[in-house]
Design an enzyme around this catalytic site. Structure first.
Site, PDB file in Angstrom:
ATOM      1  N   ASP A 149       0.812  -1.216   0.000  1.00 28.37           N
ATOM      2  CA  ASP A 149       0.000   0.000   0.000  1.00 28.37           C
ATOM      3  C   ASP A 149       0.846   1.268   0.000  1.00 28.37           C
ATOM      4  O   ASP A 149       0.474   2.266  -0.619  1.00 28.37           O
ATOM      5  CB  ASP A 149      -0.915   0.026   1.231  1.00 28.37           C
ATOM      6  CG  ASP A 149      -2.039  -0.992   1.134  1.00 28.37           C
ATOM      7  OD1 ASP A 149      -2.401  -1.370   0.003  1.00 28.37           O
ATOM      8  OD2 ASP A 149      -2.554  -1.406   2.187  1.00 28.37           O
ATOM      9  N   ARG A 150       1.970   1.244   0.711  1.00 27.52           N
ATOM     10  CA  ARG A 150       2.723   2.479   0.940  1.00 27.52           C
ATOM     11  C   ARG A 150       4.206   2.243   0.688  1.00 27.52           C
ATOM     12  O   ARG A 150       4.790   1.298   1.210  1.00 27.52           O
ATOM     13  CB  ARG A 150       2.515   2.979   2.378  1.00 27.52           C
ATOM     14  CG  ARG A 150       1.072   3.308   2.698  1.00 27.52           C
ATOM     15  CD  ARG A 150       0.867   3.729   4.148  1.00 27.52           C
ATOM     16  NE  ARG A 150       1.257   2.701   5.104  1.00 27.52           N
ATOM     17  CZ  ARG A 150       0.536   1.635   5.396  1.00 27.52           C
ATOM     18  NH1 ARG A 150      -0.632   1.431   4.796  1.00 27.52           N
ATOM     19  NH2 ARG A 150       0.953   0.758   6.284  1.00 27.52           N
ATOM     20  N   GLU A 276     -11.977   5.912   4.275  1.00 30.08           N
ATOM     21  CA  GLU A 276     -12.270   5.672   2.855  1.00 30.08           C
ATOM     22  C   GLU A 276     -13.715   6.017   2.494  1.00 30.08           C
ATOM     23  O   GLU A 276     -14.424   5.236   1.854  1.00 30.08           O
ATOM     24  CB  GLU A 276     -11.936   4.229   2.486  1.00 30.08           C
ATOM     25  CG  GLU A 276     -10.433   3.973   2.489  1.00 30.08           C
ATOM     26  CD  GLU A 276     -10.059   2.555   2.123  1.00 30.08           C
ATOM     27  OE1 GLU A 276     -10.960   1.692   2.079  1.00 30.08           O
ATOM     28  OE2 GLU A 276      -8.866   2.294   1.878  1.00 30.08           O
ATOM     29  N   ASP A 324     -20.388  -3.782   3.582  1.00 34.16           N
ATOM     30  CA  ASP A 324     -18.946  -4.002   3.638  1.00 34.16           C
ATOM     31  C   ASP A 324     -18.621  -5.463   3.312  1.00 34.16           C
ATOM     32  O   ASP A 324     -19.502  -6.318   3.227  1.00 34.16           O
ATOM     33  CB  ASP A 324     -18.402  -3.629   5.018  1.00 34.16           C
ATOM     34  CG  ASP A 324     -16.961  -3.162   4.972  1.00 34.16           C
ATOM     35  OD1 ASP A 324     -16.308  -3.327   3.924  1.00 34.16           O
ATOM     36  OD2 ASP A 324     -16.470  -2.630   5.989  1.00 34.16           O
ATOM     37  N   GLY A 346     -11.278  -6.400   8.691  1.00 37.76           N
ATOM     38  CA  GLY A 346     -11.087  -6.001   7.301  1.00 37.76           C
ATOM     39  C   GLY A 346     -12.281  -5.235   6.775  1.00 37.76           C
ATOM     40  O   GLY A 346     -13.294  -5.053   7.454  1.00 37.76           O
ATOM     41  N   ARG A 374     -13.216 -10.359  -2.202  1.00 42.88           N
ATOM     42  CA  ARG A 374     -13.391  -9.226  -3.116  1.00 42.88           C
ATOM     43  C   ARG A 374     -13.651  -9.742  -4.534  1.00 42.88           C
ATOM     44  O   ARG A 374     -12.831  -9.626  -5.434  1.00 42.88           O
ATOM     45  CB  ARG A 374     -12.167  -8.314  -3.064  1.00 42.88           C
ATOM     46  CG  ARG A 374     -11.985  -7.658  -1.702  1.00 42.88           C
ATOM     47  CD  ARG A 374     -10.742  -6.779  -1.646  1.00 42.88           C
ATOM     48  NE  ARG A 374     -10.679  -6.050  -0.387  1.00 42.88           N
ATOM     49  CZ  ARG A 374      -9.759  -5.137  -0.081  1.00 42.88           C
ATOM     50  NH1 ARG A 374      -8.798  -4.850  -0.969  1.00 42.88           N
ATOM     51  NH2 ARG A 374      -9.787  -4.516   1.078  1.00 42.88           N
ATOM     52  N   TYR A 409     -12.172  -2.049  -4.634  1.00 43.01           N
ATOM     53  CA  TYR A 409     -12.730  -0.764  -4.233  1.00 43.01           C
ATOM     54  C   TYR A 409     -13.752  -0.292  -5.277  1.00 43.01           C
ATOM     55  O   TYR A 409     -13.649  -0.599  -6.462  1.00 43.01           O
ATOM     56  CB  TYR A 409     -11.637   0.290  -4.110  1.00 43.01           C
ATOM     57  CG  TYR A 409     -10.793   0.195  -2.856  1.00 43.01           C
ATOM     58  CD1 TYR A 409     -10.784  -0.948  -2.066  1.00 43.01           C
ATOM     59  CD2 TYR A 409      -9.995   1.267  -2.463  1.00 43.01           C
ATOM     60  CE1 TYR A 409     -10.012  -1.036  -0.935  1.00 43.01           C
ATOM     61  CE2 TYR A 409      -9.213   1.200  -1.325  1.00 43.01           C
ATOM     62  CZ  TYR A 409      -9.216   0.048  -0.563  1.00 43.01           C
ATOM     63  OH  TYR A 409      -8.446  -0.029   0.567  1.00 43.01           O
TER      64      TYR A 409
END
Length: 466
Positions: A149-150, A276, A324, A346, A374, A409
Protein backbone atom coordinates in the site's frame (compact mmCIF):
# COMPACT_ATOMS: atom_id res chain seq x y z
CA UNK A 1 -18.67 40.87 -13.72
CA UNK A 2 -17.56 42.36 -17.03
CA UNK A 3 -17.46 46.18 -17.35
CA UNK A 4 -20.91 47.41 -18.23
CA UNK A 5 -19.72 49.48 -21.16
CA UNK A 6 -16.77 49.15 -23.47
CA UNK A 7 -15.88 52.25 -25.50
CA UNK A 8 -13.77 52.22 -28.60
CA UNK A 9 -12.44 55.54 -29.81
CA UNK A 10 -11.04 55.81 -33.30
CA UNK A 11 -9.38 59.04 -34.32
CA UNK A 12 -8.92 59.54 -38.02
CA UNK A 13 -6.64 62.42 -39.03
CA UNK A 14 -6.92 63.71 -42.56
CA UNK A 15 -5.23 66.51 -44.49
CA UNK A 16 -8.52 68.39 -44.66
CA UNK A 17 -9.49 68.32 -40.97
CA UNK A 18 -10.29 66.11 -38.02
CA UNK A 19 -12.90 63.40 -38.14
CA UNK A 20 -13.95 62.13 -34.74
CA UNK A 21 -15.85 58.89 -34.63
CA UNK A 22 -17.12 57.41 -31.43
CA UNK A 23 -18.37 53.89 -31.27
CA UNK A 24 -20.04 52.67 -28.13
CA UNK A 25 -20.73 48.99 -27.95
CA UNK A 26 -23.80 47.60 -26.33
CA UNK A 27 -23.63 46.46 -22.76
CA UNK A 28 -22.20 43.00 -22.34
CA UNK A 29 -23.65 40.77 -19.71
CA UNK A 30 -23.70 37.16 -18.87
CA UNK A 31 -25.58 34.87 -16.57
CA UNK A 32 -23.95 31.86 -15.02
CA UNK A 33 -25.60 29.79 -12.32
CA UNK A 34 -26.03 26.18 -11.40
CA UNK A 35 -27.93 25.18 -14.52
CA UNK A 36 -26.63 27.72 -17.08
CA UNK A 37 -23.11 27.80 -18.47
CA UNK A 38 -22.02 30.36 -21.02
CA UNK A 39 -18.60 29.83 -22.54
CA UNK A 40 -16.61 32.90 -23.53
CA UNK A 41 -13.50 33.16 -25.64
CA UNK A 42 -11.28 36.15 -26.10
CA UNK A 43 -13.01 38.70 -28.33
CA UNK A 44 -11.10 41.15 -30.50
CA UNK A 45 -12.84 44.34 -31.59
CA UNK A 46 -11.42 46.48 -34.38
CA UNK A 47 -12.69 49.97 -35.12
CA UNK A 48 -13.66 50.65 -38.73
CA UNK A 49 -11.03 52.45 -40.81
CA UNK A 50 -11.10 54.66 -43.88
CA UNK A 51 -8.47 54.65 -46.62
CA UNK A 52 -7.80 58.08 -48.12
CA UNK A 53 -6.29 58.27 -51.60
CA UNK A 54 -4.33 61.33 -52.80
CA UNK A 55 -3.45 61.55 -56.45
CA UNK A 56 -1.59 64.17 -58.49
CA UNK A 57 -0.64 64.22 -62.11
CA UNK A 58 3.09 64.03 -61.62
CA UNK A 59 3.31 61.24 -59.11
CA UNK A 60 0.28 59.03 -58.53
CA UNK A 61 0.40 57.85 -54.93
CA UNK A 62 -1.91 56.24 -52.39
CA UNK A 63 -1.52 57.28 -48.77
CA UNK A 64 -3.39 55.49 -45.95
CA UNK A 65 -3.80 57.91 -43.08
CA UNK A 66 -6.13 55.71 -41.05
CA UNK A 67 -5.25 54.51 -37.54
CA UNK A 68 -6.69 51.35 -36.04
CA UNK A 69 -7.19 50.70 -32.31
CA UNK A 70 -7.75 47.11 -31.27
CA UNK A 71 -9.04 46.05 -27.85
CA UNK A 72 -9.18 42.47 -26.61
CA UNK A 73 -11.86 41.51 -24.10
CA UNK A 74 -10.59 38.73 -21.80
CA UNK A 75 -13.04 35.93 -21.04
CA UNK A 76 -14.74 36.19 -17.66
CA UNK A 77 -13.33 34.05 -14.89
CA UNK A 78 -15.14 30.70 -14.74
CA UNK A 79 -17.77 30.44 -12.07
CA UNK A 80 -17.76 28.11 -9.07
CA UNK A 81 -19.75 24.92 -9.53
CA UNK A 82 -22.82 23.86 -7.57
CA UNK A 83 -24.68 20.53 -7.52
CA UNK A 84 -27.65 20.39 -9.90
CA UNK A 85 -30.51 17.99 -10.47
CA UNK A 86 -29.46 14.68 -11.96
CA UNK A 87 -30.10 13.97 -15.62
CA UNK A 88 -33.14 11.82 -16.31
CA UNK A 89 -32.89 8.06 -16.03
CA UNK A 90 -34.02 5.16 -13.89
CA UNK A 91 -31.24 2.61 -14.27
CA UNK A 92 -27.48 2.34 -14.64
CA UNK A 93 -25.81 0.79 -17.69
CA UNK A 94 -22.24 -0.15 -18.53
CA UNK A 95 -20.55 3.00 -19.79
CA UNK A 96 -16.84 2.25 -20.02
CA UNK A 97 -14.09 -0.25 -19.30
CA UNK A 98 -10.52 0.92 -18.83
CA UNK A 99 -8.43 -2.28 -18.89
CA UNK A 100 -4.82 -1.08 -19.38
CA UNK A 101 -3.16 -4.47 -19.17
CA UNK A 102 -4.90 -5.75 -22.28
CA UNK A 103 -2.16 -3.65 -23.91
CA UNK A 104 0.73 -4.82 -21.73
CA UNK A 105 2.86 -6.28 -24.51
CA UNK A 106 5.64 -3.79 -25.26
CA UNK A 107 8.02 -2.02 -22.91
CA UNK A 108 8.42 1.74 -23.15
CA UNK A 109 6.27 4.86 -23.01
CA UNK A 110 3.20 3.06 -24.34
CA UNK A 111 3.28 0.47 -21.55
CA UNK A 112 0.41 0.69 -19.04
CA UNK A 113 1.24 1.90 -15.56
CA UNK A 114 0.86 -0.42 -12.60
CA UNK A 115 -1.88 1.25 -10.56
CA UNK A 116 -4.38 0.75 -7.78
CA UNK A 117 -7.05 2.82 -5.98
CA UNK A 118 -8.51 4.36 -9.17
CA UNK A 119 -11.23 7.01 -9.01
CA UNK A 120 -12.79 9.62 -11.29
CA UNK A 121 -13.38 13.33 -10.67
CA UNK A 122 -15.04 15.79 -13.04
CA UNK A 123 -14.88 19.49 -13.80
CA UNK A 124 -17.14 21.52 -16.10
CA UNK A 125 -15.13 20.60 -19.20
CA UNK A 126 -13.66 17.15 -18.56
CA UNK A 127 -13.45 14.16 -16.26
CA UNK A 128 -10.11 12.73 -15.21
CA UNK A 129 -9.28 9.17 -14.25
CA UNK A 130 -6.97 9.19 -11.22
CA UNK A 131 -4.99 6.38 -9.62
CA UNK A 132 -1.97 5.68 -7.44
CA UNK A 133 0.94 4.21 -9.37
CA UNK A 134 3.98 2.33 -8.09
CA UNK A 135 6.15 4.19 -10.61
CA UNK A 136 6.33 1.00 -12.64
CA UNK A 137 4.86 -0.29 -15.88
CA UNK A 138 3.87 -3.68 -17.27
CA UNK A 139 5.77 -5.21 -18.88
CA UNK A 140 8.80 -4.12 -16.93
CA UNK A 141 11.36 -5.13 -14.36
CA UNK A 142 9.97 -3.45 -11.24
CA UNK A 143 7.14 -5.72 -10.14
CA UNK A 144 8.52 -6.36 -6.66
CA UNK A 145 6.55 -4.40 -4.07
CA UNK A 146 3.62 -3.45 -6.29
CA UNK A 147 1.25 -5.20 -3.87
CA UNK A 148 2.25 -2.89 -1.00
CA UNK A 149 0.00 0.00 0.00
CA UNK A 150 2.72 2.48 0.94
CA UNK A 151 6.24 3.15 -0.29
CA UNK A 152 8.44 6.03 -1.43
CA UNK A 153 7.72 5.48 -5.13
CA UNK A 154 3.93 5.81 -5.25
CA UNK A 155 2.47 8.84 -7.05
CA UNK A 156 -0.96 10.29 -7.78
CA UNK A 157 -1.44 10.25 -11.56
CA UNK A 158 -4.29 10.98 -13.95
CA UNK A 159 -5.39 10.79 -17.57
CA UNK A 160 -8.42 12.21 -19.31
CA UNK A 161 -11.27 9.77 -18.76
CA UNK A 162 -11.33 7.36 -21.69
CA UNK A 163 -7.58 7.31 -22.24
CA UNK A 164 -5.43 4.39 -21.13
CA UNK A 165 -3.11 5.26 -18.19
CA UNK A 166 0.16 4.55 -19.94
CA UNK A 167 3.51 6.12 -19.17
CA UNK A 168 3.16 8.72 -21.94
CA UNK A 169 -0.53 9.51 -21.36
CA UNK A 170 -0.30 10.08 -17.62
CA UNK A 171 0.26 13.28 -15.68
CA UNK A 172 2.20 12.74 -12.45
CA UNK A 173 0.71 15.17 -9.94
CA UNK A 174 2.61 14.46 -6.74
CA UNK A 175 4.23 11.77 -4.62
CA UNK A 176 1.42 10.01 -2.75
CA UNK A 177 0.27 6.64 -1.46
CA UNK A 178 -3.24 7.97 -0.70
CA UNK A 179 -5.08 10.51 -2.81
CA UNK A 180 -8.08 12.56 -3.83
CA UNK A 181 -8.93 15.33 -6.30
CA UNK A 182 -11.82 17.63 -7.22
CA UNK A 183 -12.64 20.61 -9.44
CA UNK A 184 -14.25 23.77 -8.05
CA UNK A 185 -15.37 25.12 -11.43
CA UNK A 186 -12.21 27.16 -11.92
CA UNK A 187 -9.32 24.85 -11.14
CA UNK A 188 -8.31 21.38 -10.00
CA UNK A 189 -7.44 20.65 -6.38
CA UNK A 190 -5.16 17.61 -5.97
CA UNK A 191 -4.60 15.82 -2.68
CA UNK A 192 -1.72 13.48 -1.91
CA UNK A 193 -0.66 11.81 1.32
CA UNK A 194 2.73 10.23 1.91
CA UNK A 195 5.48 10.00 4.47
CA UNK A 196 6.31 7.56 7.26
CA UNK A 197 3.42 5.77 8.94
CA UNK A 198 3.90 7.67 12.20
CA UNK A 199 4.14 11.12 10.63
CA UNK A 200 2.39 11.18 7.25
CA UNK A 201 1.50 14.46 5.57
CA UNK A 202 -1.47 15.67 3.51
CA UNK A 203 -0.25 17.81 0.59
CA UNK A 204 -2.49 20.07 -1.46
CA UNK A 205 -1.89 21.27 -5.01
CA UNK A 206 -4.11 23.87 -6.71
CA UNK A 207 -3.59 23.92 -10.44
CA UNK A 208 0.18 23.80 -10.82
CA UNK A 209 1.03 25.28 -7.40
CA UNK A 210 1.67 23.32 -4.21
CA UNK A 211 -0.31 25.34 -1.71
CA UNK A 212 -0.79 23.76 1.73
CA UNK A 213 -0.19 20.80 4.05
CA UNK A 214 -1.85 19.10 7.02
CA UNK A 215 0.08 16.99 9.51
CA UNK A 216 -0.75 13.68 11.15
CA UNK A 217 -2.85 14.05 14.31
CA UNK A 218 -2.88 10.44 15.59
CA UNK A 219 0.49 9.37 14.13
CA UNK A 220 -0.96 6.17 12.69
CA UNK A 221 -1.14 6.27 8.89
CA UNK A 222 -2.90 9.54 8.14
CA UNK A 223 -4.85 8.86 4.93
CA UNK A 224 -7.62 10.23 2.74
CA UNK A 225 -10.65 8.92 0.90
CA UNK A 226 -9.34 7.44 -2.43
CA UNK A 227 -12.17 9.13 -4.33
CA UNK A 228 -13.22 12.63 -5.35
CA UNK A 229 -13.54 15.44 -2.83
CA UNK A 230 -16.61 17.67 -3.22
CA UNK A 231 -16.82 21.38 -4.10
CA UNK A 232 -19.61 23.96 -3.81
CA UNK A 233 -19.27 27.70 -4.32
CA UNK A 234 -15.48 27.50 -4.30
CA UNK A 235 -15.26 25.50 -1.07
CA UNK A 236 -14.01 21.91 -1.34
CA UNK A 237 -14.52 19.31 1.39
CA UNK A 238 -12.04 16.48 1.91
CA UNK A 239 -12.31 13.54 4.30
CA UNK A 240 -9.17 12.33 6.11
CA UNK A 241 -8.63 9.82 8.92
CA UNK A 242 -5.77 8.82 11.20
CA UNK A 243 -5.62 5.77 13.44
CA UNK A 244 -5.35 2.02 13.72
CA UNK A 245 -6.68 -0.27 11.00
CA UNK A 246 -7.90 -2.57 13.78
CA UNK A 247 -8.98 -0.02 16.37
CA UNK A 248 -9.88 3.65 16.75
CA UNK A 249 -9.52 5.83 13.64
CA UNK A 250 -11.38 9.13 13.88
CA UNK A 251 -11.97 11.07 10.70
CA UNK A 252 -11.95 14.80 10.03
CA UNK A 253 -13.02 16.98 7.15
CA UNK A 254 -10.87 19.73 5.72
CA UNK A 255 -12.55 22.73 4.10
CA UNK A 256 -10.27 23.92 1.31
CA UNK A 257 -10.56 27.06 -0.82
CA UNK A 258 -8.25 27.69 -3.77
CA UNK A 259 -5.83 25.12 -2.44
CA UNK A 260 -5.64 26.36 1.14
CA UNK A 261 -7.20 24.88 4.26
CA UNK A 262 -9.59 27.37 5.83
CA UNK A 263 -11.28 25.13 8.40
CA UNK A 264 -11.12 21.67 9.95
CA UNK A 265 -14.37 19.92 10.89
CA UNK A 266 -14.46 17.29 13.65
CA UNK A 267 -17.56 15.10 13.30
CA UNK A 268 -19.73 14.13 16.25
CA UNK A 269 -21.72 10.95 16.84
CA UNK A 270 -20.49 7.42 16.15
CA UNK A 271 -16.85 8.32 15.47
CA UNK A 272 -14.89 5.19 16.53
CA UNK A 273 -13.70 4.20 13.06
CA UNK A 274 -14.39 5.99 9.78
CA UNK A 275 -12.22 5.74 6.68
CA UNK A 276 -12.27 5.67 2.86
CA UNK A 277 -15.49 7.66 2.58
CA UNK A 278 -17.24 8.02 -0.77
CA UNK A 279 -19.03 11.37 -0.68
CA UNK A 280 -21.49 13.41 -2.74
CA UNK A 281 -24.13 16.11 -2.53
CA UNK A 282 -27.60 15.17 -1.37
CA UNK A 283 -28.53 18.85 -1.87
CA UNK A 284 -26.94 22.31 -1.96
CA UNK A 285 -26.83 22.11 1.82
CA UNK A 286 -25.70 18.58 2.63
CA UNK A 287 -22.80 16.31 1.71
CA UNK A 288 -23.38 12.63 2.51
CA UNK A 289 -20.72 9.93 2.71
CA UNK A 290 -20.82 6.14 2.88
CA UNK A 291 -17.63 5.00 4.60
CA UNK A 292 -15.67 1.98 5.80
CA UNK A 293 -15.26 0.69 9.35
CA UNK A 294 -12.33 -1.70 9.24
CA UNK A 295 -12.51 -2.57 12.94
CA UNK A 296 -15.97 -2.98 14.43
CA UNK A 297 -18.83 -3.53 11.98
CA UNK A 298 -19.88 -4.52 8.47
CA UNK A 299 -22.38 -1.66 8.43
CA UNK A 300 -21.20 1.48 6.72
CA UNK A 301 -20.63 4.61 8.82
CA UNK A 302 -22.76 7.29 7.16
CA UNK A 303 -21.77 10.96 7.37
CA UNK A 304 -24.00 14.02 6.98
CA UNK A 305 -22.03 17.25 6.59
CA UNK A 306 -23.89 20.59 6.60
CA UNK A 307 -21.98 23.01 4.35
CA UNK A 308 -23.87 26.01 5.76
CA UNK A 309 -22.82 25.39 9.36
CA UNK A 310 -19.69 23.30 8.63
CA UNK A 311 -20.79 20.62 11.07
CA UNK A 312 -20.77 16.86 10.54
CA UNK A 313 -22.35 13.88 12.28
CA UNK A 314 -21.74 10.15 11.81
CA UNK A 315 -24.08 7.23 12.49
CA UNK A 316 -24.21 3.68 11.16
CA UNK A 317 -26.48 2.84 8.24
CA UNK A 318 -29.55 1.05 9.55
CA UNK A 319 -30.41 -1.00 6.45
CA UNK A 320 -30.55 -4.79 6.67
CA UNK A 321 -28.40 -4.86 3.51
CA UNK A 322 -24.86 -4.76 4.89
CA UNK A 323 -22.46 -3.20 2.41
CA UNK A 324 -18.95 -4.00 3.64
CA UNK A 325 -16.83 -7.08 2.90
CA UNK A 326 -16.45 -9.36 4.81
CA UNK A 327 -19.98 -9.29 6.26
CA UNK A 328 -22.59 -11.52 7.94
CA UNK A 329 -25.89 -12.54 6.37
CA UNK A 330 -28.23 -9.65 5.61
CA UNK A 331 -30.58 -8.91 8.49
CA UNK A 332 -28.64 -11.04 10.98
CA UNK A 333 -27.45 -8.19 13.24
CA UNK A 334 -29.87 -7.85 16.15
CA UNK A 335 -30.60 -4.73 18.14
CA UNK A 336 -30.91 -1.05 17.29
CA UNK A 337 -29.40 0.68 14.28
CA UNK A 338 -26.18 1.46 16.16
CA UNK A 339 -25.47 -2.22 16.91
CA UNK A 340 -22.16 -3.33 15.41
CA UNK A 341 -22.88 -7.04 15.13
CA UNK A 342 -20.14 -9.57 14.46
CA UNK A 343 -17.16 -8.29 12.53
CA UNK A 344 -14.41 -10.13 10.74
CA UNK A 345 -11.38 -7.91 10.53
CA UNK A 346 -11.09 -6.00 7.30
CA UNK A 347 -13.24 -4.02 4.94
CA UNK A 348 -13.50 -2.42 1.53
CA UNK A 349 -14.21 1.01 0.10
CA UNK A 350 -17.76 1.19 -1.27
CA UNK A 351 -19.38 2.99 -4.17
CA UNK A 352 -22.06 5.58 -3.42
CA UNK A 353 -23.69 8.30 -5.53
CA UNK A 354 -26.83 10.45 -5.41
CA UNK A 355 -29.62 10.78 -7.94
CA UNK A 356 -31.12 14.21 -7.20
CA UNK A 357 -34.67 14.64 -8.50
CA UNK A 358 -37.21 17.44 -8.07
CA UNK A 359 -39.50 15.40 -5.82
CA UNK A 360 -37.24 12.71 -4.34
CA UNK A 361 -33.68 11.50 -3.98
CA UNK A 362 -32.11 8.18 -4.93
CA UNK A 363 -29.05 6.78 -3.19
CA UNK A 364 -27.13 4.17 -5.18
CA UNK A 365 -24.64 1.80 -3.52
CA UNK A 366 -22.32 -0.98 -4.62
CA UNK A 367 -21.14 -4.07 -2.75
CA UNK A 368 -19.26 -7.26 -3.62
CA UNK A 369 -21.30 -10.33 -4.53
CA UNK A 370 -19.16 -12.47 -2.25
CA UNK A 371 -19.67 -12.00 1.49
CA UNK A 372 -16.08 -12.93 2.28
CA UNK A 373 -13.91 -12.10 -0.74
CA UNK A 374 -13.39 -9.23 -3.12
CA UNK A 375 -15.25 -10.87 -5.98
CA UNK A 376 -18.14 -9.55 -8.05
CA UNK A 377 -20.02 -6.27 -7.64
CA UNK A 378 -23.74 -5.56 -7.36
CA UNK A 379 -25.66 -2.27 -7.56
CA UNK A 380 -28.37 -1.32 -5.06
CA UNK A 381 -30.72 1.65 -4.73
CA UNK A 382 -32.98 3.21 -2.10
CA UNK A 383 -35.27 6.16 -2.81
CA UNK A 384 -35.89 8.73 -0.08
CA UNK A 385 -35.79 7.68 3.57
CA UNK A 386 -33.01 8.36 6.05
CA UNK A 387 -30.01 5.98 5.95
CA UNK A 388 -29.56 6.50 9.70
CA UNK A 389 -33.02 5.18 10.62
CA UNK A 390 -34.41 3.25 7.64
CA UNK A 391 -33.99 -0.46 8.33
CA UNK A 392 -35.54 -1.65 5.06
CA UNK A 393 -33.43 -3.71 2.70
CA UNK A 394 -31.96 -1.96 -0.31
CA UNK A 395 -33.29 -2.85 -3.76
CA UNK A 396 -30.96 -4.85 -6.02
CA UNK A 397 -30.66 -3.11 -9.38
CA UNK A 398 -28.28 -5.50 -11.13
CA UNK A 399 -24.88 -7.15 -11.40
CA UNK A 400 -22.00 -4.98 -12.61
CA UNK A 401 -19.24 -7.56 -12.11
CA UNK A 402 -19.92 -11.30 -11.91
CA UNK A 403 -18.70 -13.30 -8.94
CA UNK A 404 -16.03 -14.90 -11.14
CA UNK A 405 -14.36 -11.49 -11.66
CA UNK A 406 -12.51 -9.32 -9.12
CA UNK A 407 -14.48 -6.55 -7.42
CA UNK A 408 -12.32 -4.44 -5.12
CA UNK A 409 -12.73 -0.76 -4.23
CA UNK A 410 -15.64 1.16 -5.75
CA UNK A 411 -16.44 4.86 -5.86
CA UNK A 412 -18.98 7.41 -7.08
CA UNK A 413 -18.73 10.53 -9.22
CA UNK A 414 -20.88 12.82 -11.38
CA UNK A 415 -20.35 13.90 -14.98
CA UNK A 416 -21.45 17.46 -15.72
CA UNK A 417 -23.81 17.70 -18.68
CA UNK A 418 -24.98 21.10 -19.95
CA UNK A 419 -27.94 21.41 -17.60
CA UNK A 420 -27.78 18.41 -15.28
CA UNK A 421 -25.39 15.99 -13.59
CA UNK A 422 -24.97 12.31 -14.52
CA UNK A 423 -24.38 10.00 -11.51
CA UNK A 424 -21.89 7.17 -12.04
CA UNK A 425 -20.22 4.39 -10.05
CA UNK A 426 -16.78 3.00 -10.79
CA UNK A 427 -15.32 -0.37 -9.79
CA UNK A 428 -11.69 -1.30 -9.28
CA UNK A 429 -11.03 -4.74 -10.78
CA UNK A 430 -7.64 -5.83 -9.45
CA UNK A 431 -5.31 -8.30 -11.15
CA UNK A 432 -3.85 -9.83 -8.00
CA UNK A 433 -0.59 -11.50 -8.86
CA UNK A 434 0.42 -11.94 -5.24
CA UNK A 435 3.89 -10.95 -4.09
CA UNK A 436 5.75 -12.58 -6.96
CA UNK A 437 4.52 -10.56 -9.94
CA UNK A 438 2.72 -7.36 -10.86
CA UNK A 439 -0.40 -6.22 -9.04
CA UNK A 440 -2.61 -3.69 -10.85
CA UNK A 441 -6.18 -2.76 -11.73
CA UNK A 442 -8.76 -2.15 -14.43
CA UNK A 443 -11.70 0.22 -13.94
CA UNK A 444 -15.33 -0.44 -14.88
CA UNK A 445 -17.79 2.47 -15.01
CA UNK A 446 -21.58 2.39 -14.86
CA UNK A 447 -23.73 5.51 -15.28
CA UNK A 448 -27.38 6.48 -15.04
CA UNK A 449 -28.91 6.34 -18.51
CA UNK A 450 -32.35 5.47 -19.82
CA UNK A 451 -34.79 3.02 -18.30
CA UNK A 452 -35.23 -0.72 -17.97
CA UNK A 453 -32.78 -3.08 -16.29
CA UNK A 454 -29.01 -3.11 -15.90
CA UNK A 455 -28.15 -5.38 -18.81
CA UNK A 456 -24.53 -6.51 -18.80
CA UNK A 457 -21.64 -7.12 -16.45
CA UNK A 458 -17.97 -6.30 -17.05
CA UNK A 459 -14.89 -8.50 -17.47
CA UNK A 460 -11.29 -7.29 -17.59
CA UNK A 461 -10.23 -9.68 -20.35
CA UNK A 462 -6.75 -9.95 -18.84
CA UNK A 463 -4.81 -13.20 -18.48
CA UNK A 464 -1.86 -12.59 -16.17
CA UNK A 465 -0.12 -15.70 -17.51
CA UNK A 466 0.34 -14.14 -20.95
Amino acid sequence: MLPSTVQTLTLLLTSGGVLLSLYVSASLSYLLYSDVLLKFSSTKTTAPTMSLECTNASNAQTVNHSATKEMTFPPPEPEWTYPRLSCQGSTFQKALLISPHRFGEIKGNSAPLIIREPFVACGPKECRHFALTHYAAQPGGYYNGTRKDRNKLRHLVSVKLGKIPTVENSIFHMAAWSGSACHDGREWTYIGVDGPDNDALVKIKYGEAYTDTYHSYAHNILRTQESACNCIGGDCYLMITDGSASGISKCRFLKIREGRIIKEILPTGRVEHTEECTCGFASNKTIECACRDNSYTAKRPFVKLNVETDTAEIRLMCTKTYLDTPRPDDGSIAGPCESNGDKWLGGIKGGFVHQRMASKIGRWYSRTMSKTNRMGMELYVKYDGDPWTDSDALTLSGVMVSIEEPGWYSFGFEIKDKKCDVPCIGIEMVHDGGKDTWHSAATAIYCLMGSGQLLWDTVTGVDMAL
